[in-house]
Every structure is written in structure tokens, then in C-alpha cells.
Motif scaffolding. Structure first.
Motif, mmCIF file in Angstrom:
data_model
loop_
_atom_site.group_PDB
_atom_site.id
_atom_site.type_symbol
_atom_site.label_atom_id
_atom_site.label_comp_id
_atom_site.label_asym_id
_atom_site.label_seq_id
_atom_site.Cartn_x
_atom_site.Cartn_y
_atom_site.Cartn_z
ATOM 1 N N UNK A 217 64.089 28.016 57.218
ATOM 2 C CA UNK A 217 64.398 29.188 58.032
ATOM 3 C C UNK A 217 63.830 29.021 59.443
ATOM 4 N N UNK A 218 62.582 28.591 59.539
ATOM 5 C CA UNK A 218 61.933 28.433 60.847
ATOM 6 C C UNK A 218 62.659 27.400 61.697
ATOM 7 N N UNK A 219 63.119 26.315 61.071
ATOM 8 C CA UNK A 219 63.849 25.283 61.800
ATOM 9 C C UNK A 219 65.146 25.836 62.385
ATOM 10 N N UNK A 220 65.792 26.737 61.667
ATOM 11 C CA UNK A 220 67.073 27.297 62.100
ATOM 12 C C UNK A 220 66.928 28.503 63.018
ATOM 13 N N UNK A 221 65.894 29.313 62.796
ATOM 14 C CA UNK A 221 65.756 30.574 63.525
ATOM 15 C C UNK A 221 64.279 30.952 63.637
ATOM 16 N N UNK A 222 63.551 30.352 64.573
ATOM 17 C CA UNK A 222 62.100 30.576 64.649
ATOM 18 C C UNK A 222 61.734 32.051 64.850
ATOM 19 N N UNK A 223 60.793 32.540 64.035
ATOM 20 C CA UNK A 223 60.322 33.919 64.210
ATOM 21 C C UNK A 223 59.304 33.988 65.350
ATOM 22 N N UNK A 224 58.955 35.191 65.736
ATOM 23 C CA UNK A 224 57.905 35.388 66.734
ATOM 24 C C UNK A 224 56.520 35.173 66.121
ATOM 25 N N UNK A 225 56.399 35.595 64.856
ATOM 26 C CA UNK A 225 55.111 35.575 64.158
ATOM 27 C C UNK A 225 55.316 35.029 62.752
ATOM 28 N N UNK A 226 54.359 34.195 62.305
ATOM 29 C CA UNK A 226 54.325 33.729 60.925
ATOM 30 C C UNK A 226 52.987 34.151 60.331
ATOM 31 N N UNK A 227 53.059 34.747 59.149
ATOM 32 C CA UNK A 227 51.859 35.142 58.414
ATOM 33 C C UNK A 227 51.940 34.423 57.069
ATOM 34 N N UNK A 228 50.950 33.579 56.797
ATOM 35 C CA UNK A 228 50.997 32.759 55.586
ATOM 36 C C UNK A 228 49.735 32.913 54.755
ATOM 37 N N UNK A 229 49.949 32.970 53.458
ATOM 38 C CA UNK A 229 48.837 32.876 52.521
ATOM 39 C C UNK A 229 48.297 31.453 52.596
ATOM 40 N N UNK A 230 47.034 31.270 52.325
ATOM 41 C CA UNK A 230 46.466 29.921 52.289
ATOM 42 C C UNK A 230 46.838 29.234 50.982
ATOM 43 N N UNK A 231 46.749 29.958 49.875
ATOM 44 C CA UNK A 231 46.997 29.362 48.562
ATOM 45 C C UNK A 231 48.449 29.564 48.157
#
Length: 123
Positions: A47-61
């Protein structure tokens, strides 16, 4: 706010309950943002490669790669938005590493709090 200026936020967490909690927190704020949820990092990367968001929030695990590996991958794609890490288990090493890494905009404990969202969204 028009759709052209609506902030797009991608949330990566393999726990669907966290998705629900995140949606509820955002609904309380009554703001117009585009939330995109993923449970696995590989789909999020596509998804990011096709349509980058403004913000990414990711879990570590995560299942197939951790949040740190995911961070490496999105920066390999040229992502230059804000990147936040979430963790349900607070290891001092993760917090320290996040503080030292310029690509990490913030580190928060799960579940995300309203005040954390204010910070992330610049409210």
C-alpha cells in the motif's frame, strides 16, 4: 476539509482489537482523517509503495517482521512521512532506540491514548 487535504494515516497492528480502539479514539476527536488499517506488514508495504500515507503508526511486535524491520523497509521505499511506534510491552531498549532514531517521530504505549493522538495529529 476537502478529500485532497485529508490526512491519510496507516495503522499497522496484527491485533484487530487495537484497530477498534484506535477507531474509537479517533471518533471521539471528531476529525476528518483517512484511516487505513493493516494486520500484516507485507500488505502495508504494498500500500505504501502505491499510495504513501502522511503518517504511519506501527506496532513493534508483528508476525512476519517487527516494527524496526518495517521501518527499514518503508524508508527503502522512500517514505518520508511521520513514523510512530506502539508497544504493548515496554522494553526500555525499544524506547531508547526509538528516541535515538531520527526516523521515529514518537513512541507510545498501547492502547493509544487521546493525548497521544493529539500529539500525532498536531491538535
Amino acid at each position: 476539509m476537502s478529500d485532497f487535504t485529508k490526512r491519510k494515516i496507516l495503522v499497522l497492528d496484527d491485533d484487530k482489537i487495537q484497530h477498534l480502539l484506535f477507531r474509537k479514539r479517533v471518533a471521539i476527536l471528531k476529525i476528518d482523517i483517512d484511516l487505513i488499517f493493516f494486520e500484516d506488514a507485507l500488505s502495508a508495504l504494498d500500500f505504501i509503495a502505491a499510495s504513501p500515507p502522511h503518517v504511519v503508526i506501527s506496532d513493534i511486535n508483528l508476525n512476519k517482521m517487527d516494527g524496526w524491520e518495517f521501518l527499514e523497509e518503508i524508508h527503502g521505499l522512500g517514505f518520508n512521512g511521520a513514523f510512530y511506534l506502539l508497544s504493548g510491552s515496554i522494553y526500555p531498549e525499544d524506547r531508547s532506540r526509538a528516541t535515538k532514531d531520527e526516523r521515529v517521530s514518537g513512541f507510545f504505549e498501547k492502547p493509544i491514548k487521546e493525548s497521544d493522538l493529539h500529539y500525532i495529529l498536531g491538535l
